[in-house]
Design an enzyme around this catalytic site. Structure first.
Site, PDB file in Angstrom:
ATOM      1  N   CYS A 112       4.114  -8.557  -6.014  1.00  0.00           N
ATOM      2  CA  CYS A 112       3.670  -9.680  -6.894  1.00  0.00           C
ATOM      3  C   CYS A 112       4.434 -10.923  -6.191  1.00  0.00           C
ATOM      4  O   CYS A 112       5.376 -11.212  -5.526  1.00  0.00           O
ATOM      5  CB  CYS A 112       4.385  -9.809  -8.282  1.00  0.00           C
TER       6      CYS A 112
ATOM      7  N   ARG B 250       1.086 -10.486  -1.414  1.00  0.00           N
ATOM      8  CA  ARG B 250       2.364  -9.703  -2.259  1.00  0.00           C
ATOM      9  C   ARG B 250       1.622  -8.945  -3.401  1.00  0.00           C
ATOM     10  O   ARG B 250       2.447  -8.313  -3.891  1.00  0.00           O
ATOM     11  CB  ARG B 250       3.217 -10.484  -2.678  1.00  0.00           C
TER      12      ARG B 250
ATOM     13  N   TRP C 155       0.657  -7.437  -8.377  1.00  0.00           N
ATOM     14  CA  TRP C 155       0.287  -6.217  -7.973  1.00  0.00           C
ATOM     15  C   TRP C 155       0.798  -5.144  -9.116  1.00  0.00           C
ATOM     16  O   TRP C 155       1.865  -4.960  -9.598  1.00  0.00           O
ATOM     17  CB  TRP C 155       1.144  -5.694  -6.700  1.00  0.00           C
TER      18      TRP C 155
ATOM     19  N   ASN D  22       8.579 -10.397 -11.296  1.00  0.00           N
ATOM     20  CA  ASN D  22       8.332  -9.603  -9.951  1.00  0.00           C
ATOM     21  C   ASN D  22       9.390  -8.579 -10.048  1.00  0.00           C
ATOM     22  O   ASN D  22      10.673  -8.959 -10.197  1.00  0.00           O
ATOM     23  CB  ASN D  22       8.308 -10.121  -8.634  1.00  0.00           C
ATOM     24  N   GLY D  23       9.178  -7.288 -10.217  1.00  0.00           N
ATOM     25  CA  GLY D  23      10.151  -6.311 -10.248  1.00  0.00           C
ATOM     26  C   GLY D  23       9.710  -4.974 -11.379  1.00  0.00           C
ATOM     27  O   GLY D  23       8.563  -5.089 -11.745  1.00  0.00           O
TER      28      GLY D  23
ATOM     29  N   GLU E 248       2.241   6.264  12.997  1.00  0.00           N
ATOM     30  CA  GLU E 248       2.020   4.977  12.737  1.00  0.00           C
ATOM     31  C   GLU E 248       0.340   4.468  13.066  1.00  0.00           C
ATOM     32  O   GLU E 248      -0.401   3.772  12.212  1.00  0.00           O
ATOM     33  CB  GLU E 248       2.732   4.197  13.614  1.00  0.00           C
TER      34      GLU E 248
ATOM     35  N   LYS F 107      -1.910   2.735  10.244  1.00  0.00           N
ATOM     36  CA  LYS F 107      -2.968   1.616  10.480  1.00  0.00           C
ATOM     37  C   LYS F 107      -4.379   2.035  10.048  1.00  0.00           C
ATOM     38  O   LYS F 107      -5.032   1.089   9.550  1.00  0.00           O
ATOM     39  CB  LYS F 107      -2.718   1.198  12.046  1.00  0.00           C
TER      40      LYS F 107
ATOM     41  N   GLU G 285      -5.002   2.285   6.026  1.00  0.00           N
ATOM     42  CA  GLU G 285      -4.763   1.052   5.138  1.00  0.00           C
ATOM     43  C   GLU G 285      -5.930   0.193   5.265  1.00  0.00           C
ATOM     44  O   GLU G 285      -6.283  -0.469   4.150  1.00  0.00           O
ATOM     45  CB  GLU G 285      -3.248   0.644   5.362  1.00  0.00           C
TER      46      GLU G 285
ATOM     47  N   HIS H  67      -0.557  25.083  15.581  1.00  0.00           N
ATOM     48  CA  HIS H  67      -0.008  25.704  14.393  1.00  0.00           C
ATOM     49  C   HIS H  67      -0.713  25.624  12.853  1.00  0.00           C
ATOM     50  O   HIS H  67      -0.129  25.848  12.102  1.00  0.00           O
ATOM     51  CB  HIS H  67       1.415  25.467  14.341  1.00  0.00           C
TER      52      HIS H  67
ATOM     53  N   LYS I  34       2.046  -6.359   0.612  1.00  0.00           N
ATOM     54  CA  LYS I  34       2.732  -6.600   1.767  1.00  0.00           C
ATOM     55  C   LYS I  34       4.252  -6.007   1.607  1.00  0.00           C
ATOM     56  O   LYS I  34       4.791  -5.448   2.225  1.00  0.00           O
ATOM     57  CB  LYS I  34       2.542  -7.933   2.106  1.00  0.00           C
TER      58      LYS I  34
HETATM   59  O1  M6R Z   1       8.635  -5.074   4.997  1.00  0.00           O
HETATM   60  P1  M6R Z   1       8.836  -3.677   5.251  1.00  0.00           P
HETATM   61  O2  M6R Z   1       8.964  -3.632   6.938  1.00  0.00           O
HETATM   62  O3  M6R Z   1      10.349  -2.940   4.832  1.00  0.00           O
HETATM   63  O4  M6R Z   1       7.785  -2.720   4.843  1.00  0.00           O
HETATM   64  C1  M6R Z   1       7.746  -1.440   4.904  1.00  0.00           C
HETATM   65  C2  M6R Z   1       6.378  -0.864   4.670  1.00  0.00           C
HETATM   66  O5  M6R Z   1       5.914  -1.171   3.462  1.00  0.00           O
HETATM   67  C3  M6R Z   1       5.253  -1.350   5.514  1.00  0.00           C
HETATM   68  O6  M6R Z   1       5.669  -0.992   6.724  1.00  0.00           O
HETATM   69  C4  M6R Z   1       3.744  -0.921   5.154  1.00  0.00           C
HETATM   70  O7  M6R Z   1       3.944   0.454   5.739  1.00  0.00           O
HETATM   71  C5  M6R Z   1       2.946  -1.627   5.897  1.00  0.00           C
HETATM   72  N1  M6R Z   1       1.792  -2.035   5.248  1.00  0.00           N
HETATM   73  C6  M6R Z   1       2.220  -0.719   6.945  1.00  0.00           C
HETATM   74  O8  M6R Z   1       1.456  -1.434   7.893  1.00  0.00           O
END
Ligand code: M6R
Length: 592
Positions: free
Chosen positions: A2, A28, A75, A101-102, A470, A474, A477, A493, A587
């Site tokens: 948020c 956010r 969010w 927010n929270g 990773e 990518k 998402e 396996h 984010k």
């Molecule tokens: O702000 P941070 O690096 O702590 O965020 C951690 C994850 O939320 C962040 O890396 C998330 O997985 C990304 N959207 C990946 O691209």
């Protein structure tokens, strides 16, 4: 999650300022949004679902003569994505209006008590409960004291900003979720979850720390401790981000802009003062047990760190996700070192892990991009990634910068910082050469081939195994294609059963001791009909499609992830997804 943004000052177009600023906080959360503007004795509220709208479509009372306004981009946590659940929330008569927010963890308990006292609720949110809690004391104690008392009843992490009909002030408070006060010209103030919201107007900020509140009234900002109302003097800090760095510029999306910024981000990592890297490495060398902790992409970087440290510094590092760390706390002592890795420095699971470790008197080192974040403030020492704002939800430039910092730390722990710097300098130059329009075009062609597949797999070995994980994040998402990463050796396996004729499999292949083995794994996939996409310095026979990456020895995770970032971006475009704002995500994940 948020985004929060509030304005207090002489400008009479506060509503418009908020709508523009909120757009830069949409990363956010972007389910729904809203603003509230205070006029002489009333408060007008405007809320909508979906992305932030156009200023020209706002009603007069929102864009018109108003000098106090609060706004929010959501969010969803409690309650679905509806106009009723969007912020700002208010008491029945709009007497108290707030944004939040929270998560208010004990809200149901408090709500039940309020219902017994005949309060009526319009939404399913935890936030609305706070407005009612504040209202209970308002007439007797005034806004400041009512906010303070209400907040002391809240369990959980929060940032809130409150206004009321009867008083010309804004009150904000925080615990866990970020809030920064921007100090503008002519006694105007901004309050936001992140600096880009007001960067256009001012680069002077004051930080609201945990368990503090700020009161904007009589053209002043006064800060207090929440528990005892003690006044706190704050320093004004000037930040160096320029407004352009928070904008897209010539690019169509932040994601591709940030991918391309990797031409220079490793140089910025290298430009750190050696003393910082040496001091941080000293903390790692001295610790009895070191945990790298991060979430999502940062979690994958932490796992890569285990491999990098093993190879370069011959040192054992533990790594885990913030959310899993509570199960490891039994091992933590006052000699343990926690290394928090985070772009935002506000990820709730990582912050909570650090809090647990601090209770056990462990030392904390953080590798963060937002140097003013909660994580930075909680740490004994900070190594910044120096990338400037990263706004696309998908992390790209900060990921490779984090890998760069960890590589430097490993070399410094081994007493070979200069070798590490030489390697990264060479890598930075090669990334610069690699990121050209022809390279992008070559990956676009691959994206066209892959755009209609339902699943794809990525394999790697050694330090490229976490990069396979990773890569999957990518692709998931932003393209919404089912993608999974595996350690090459693990395929046989179980996962190899998933391979059918034409199944795309990306092979992250470095020119290192794992090369033969990963190429054998690629052969195993090909033998079962898989379509092999090789990310490698050399074009091998087994590859059906080759993406060249430079040969940079132990820095291979840094270069191997970049083409996958570009592929994910291109797939998002072809599949008509917004790569900057993927569905269901935000984010900064400031809830557990
Ligand atoms: O702000 P941070 O690096 O702590 O965020 C951690 C994850 O939320 C962040 O890396 C998330 O997985 C990304 N959207 C990946 O691209």
């Amino acid at each position: 999650m948020c985004g929060i943004f509030a304005y207090y000052g002489p400008k009479t177009n506060a509503g418009k300022i908020l709508v523009q600023g909120l757009k830069s906080l949409e990363y956010r959360g972007y389910d729904s949004w809203g603003i509230a503007c205070k006029n002489d004795s009333d408060i007008a509220i405007y809320k909508r679902t979906g992305k932030i709208g156009d200023i020209t479509s706002l009603p007069k009372e929102i864009c018109g003569q108003t000098t106090i306004a609060i706004g929010h981009s959501r969010w969803a946590t409690h309650g679905g994505v509806t106009r009723e659940n969007a912020h700002p929330h208010s008491t029945e008569d709009n007497e108290v209006v707030l944004i939040h927010n929270g998560i208010f963890e004990n809200y149901l308990e408090v709500k039940k008590q309020l219902i017994k006292r005949e309060h009526k609720f319009k939404s399913e949110t935890d936030t609305e409960v706070i407005a009612h809690l504040i209202q209970e004391n308002l007439d007797k104690e005034g806004l400041e004291e009512s906010v303070r008392k209400a907040i002391l009843k809240i369990e959980g992490r929060y940032a809130i900003v409150v206004i009321c009909k009867k008083e010309n002030k804004i009150i904000a408070a925080r615990r866990g979720s970020p809030l920064i006060v921007g100090v503008g010209k002519n006694k105007e103030f901004y309050i936001a979850s992140d600096i880009p919201a007001f960067l256009k107007y001012t680069n002077k900020v004051m930080y609201l720390d945990n368990n503090q509140m700020v009161v904007l009234s009589d053209a002043k900002a006064k800060f207090y401790e929440l528990t005892n109302k003690k006044e706190i003097k704050k320093r004004i800090v000037e930040i160096t981000w320029n407004p352009e760095s928070a904008e897209k510029g010539e690019y169509s999306h932040f994601m591709i802009k940030e991918i391309m910024e990797q031409k220079e981000t490793l140089y910025r990592v290298l430009n750190q003062d050696d003393k910082i890297i040496k001091r941080a490495a000293g903390m790692i060398n001295k610790a009895v047990g070191t945990y790298f902790i991060g979430c999502g992409t940062a979690g994958k970087v932490c796992l890569t760190g285990e491999y990098i440290f093993s190879e370069i510094a011959h040192k054992h590092i533990n790594s885990t996700f913030g959310s899993e760390f509570p199960a490891h706390h039994h091992f933590i002592t006052n000699k343990t070192l926690i290394v928090g890795v985070s772009q935002s420095g506000e990820t709730a699971d990582t912050l909570e892990a650090i809090e647990i470790a601090k209770e056990k008197k462990a030392k904390v080192l953080s590798i963060v991009n937002v140097e003013t974040s909660s994580m930075a403030q909680m740490s004994n020492m900070v190594v910044p990634t120096k990338c400037g704002p990263e706004k696309a939800v998908a992390s790209t430039k900060v990921t490779t910068a984090q890998l760069g910092v960890i590589t430097l730390l490993a070399y410094a722990c081994a007493g070979r910082l200069n070798d590490g710097k030489t390697l990264l300098l060479e890598t930075a130059g090669k990334i610069n050469d690699m990121l050209n329009p022809r390279y992008e075009e070559h990956i676009s062609k691959l994206a066209q081939k892959l755009q209609n597949f339902e699943s794809m797999y990525i394999i790697g070995r050694g330090s490229n195994y976490p990069m396979a994980l990773e890569s999957a994040i990518k692709l998931q998402e932003v393209s919404y294609i089912h993608a999974e990463g595996f350690a090459g050796g693990e395929l046989k396996h179980g996962p190899i059963a998933l391979i059918q004729k034409g199944t795309p499999c990306i092979v992250l292949c470095a020119n290192d001791e794992n090369k033969k083995a990963i190429l054998s794994n690629a052969m195993e996939v090909k033998a079962r009909g898989g379509y092999i996409i090789g990310v490698s310095p050399i074009n091998e026979d087994v590859f059906d499609y080759w993406i060249r990456v430079p040969d940079v020895s132990t820095a291979s995770p840094i270069v191997n992830i970049i083409p996958v970032q570009i592929l994910a971006y291109k797939l998002a475009l072809l599949r008509k997804n917004n790569p900057d704002m993927p569905r269901n995500l935000a984010k900064s994940v400031t809830v557990k």
